[in-house]
Design an enzyme around this catalytic site. Structure first.
Site, PDB file in Angstrom:
ATOM      1  N   GLU A  54       0.854  -1.188   0.000  1.00 59.32           N
ATOM      2  CA  GLU A  54       0.000   0.000   0.000  1.00 59.32           C
ATOM      3  C   GLU A  54       0.887   1.234   0.000  1.00 59.32           C
ATOM      4  OE1 GLU A  54      -3.578   1.028   2.864  1.00 59.32           O
ATOM      5  OE2 GLU A  54      -1.653   1.568   3.761  1.00 59.32           O
ATOM      6  N   GLU A 115      14.795  -5.717  -0.474  1.00 58.54           N
ATOM      7  CA  GLU A 115      15.774  -6.787  -0.606  1.00 58.54           C
ATOM      8  C   GLU A 115      15.437  -7.673  -1.787  1.00 58.54           C
ATOM      9  OE1 GLU A 115      17.619 -10.478   2.051  1.00 58.54           O
ATOM     10  OE2 GLU A 115      16.016  -9.237   2.880  1.00 58.54           O
TER      11      GLU A 115
END
Length: 120
Positions: A54, A115
């Site tokens: 979001e 990551e």
């Protein structure tokens, strides 16, 4: 039963952030909530998982968010690690690499770390 719904990042420039997430990670808008003071955009991974990111855009916010010294991040797995690494290198968004672990991190436009992991 408890299960993940989504993660949230607040962003200063919604269009810039959406363009980054689509280019860097192929995330696309799956839902939007428009309110007078803010907009919520939910990004998905093209149905690979039900999880969404979001993006919250507070329309009157002008100063960058202070992300502090926390090392929080989202992690993404790819089956084409080398190609994605090369793409991110060309984009100039790699902020940290750990070759020993076989991972690296990219920054989004607001400084959030993401990551990148190979499928193991």
């Amino acid at each position: 039963m408890i299960k993940f719904a989504h993660n949230n990042f607040n962003v200063l420039n919604l269009e810039k952030s959406m363009a980054f997430y689509e280019e860097a990670l192929n995330l696309k808008e799956v839902r939007r909530v428009e309110k007078p003071d803010f907009t919520l955009v939910y990004l998905g991974d093209n149905g690979e998982t039900p999880h969404t990111l979001e993006l919250t855009w507070l329309k009157d916010r002008k100063e960058p968010y202070n992300l502090g010294e926390n090392e929080f991040h989202l992690a993404f797995v790819t089956d084409d690690y080398e190609a994605l690494h090369e793409k991110h290198k060309k984009m100039g968004c790699i902020c940290y690499e750990n070759p020993v672990m076989g991972i690296y991190f990219i920054n989004d436009p607001d400084g959030y770390w993401l990551e990148i992991l190979p499928v193991r």
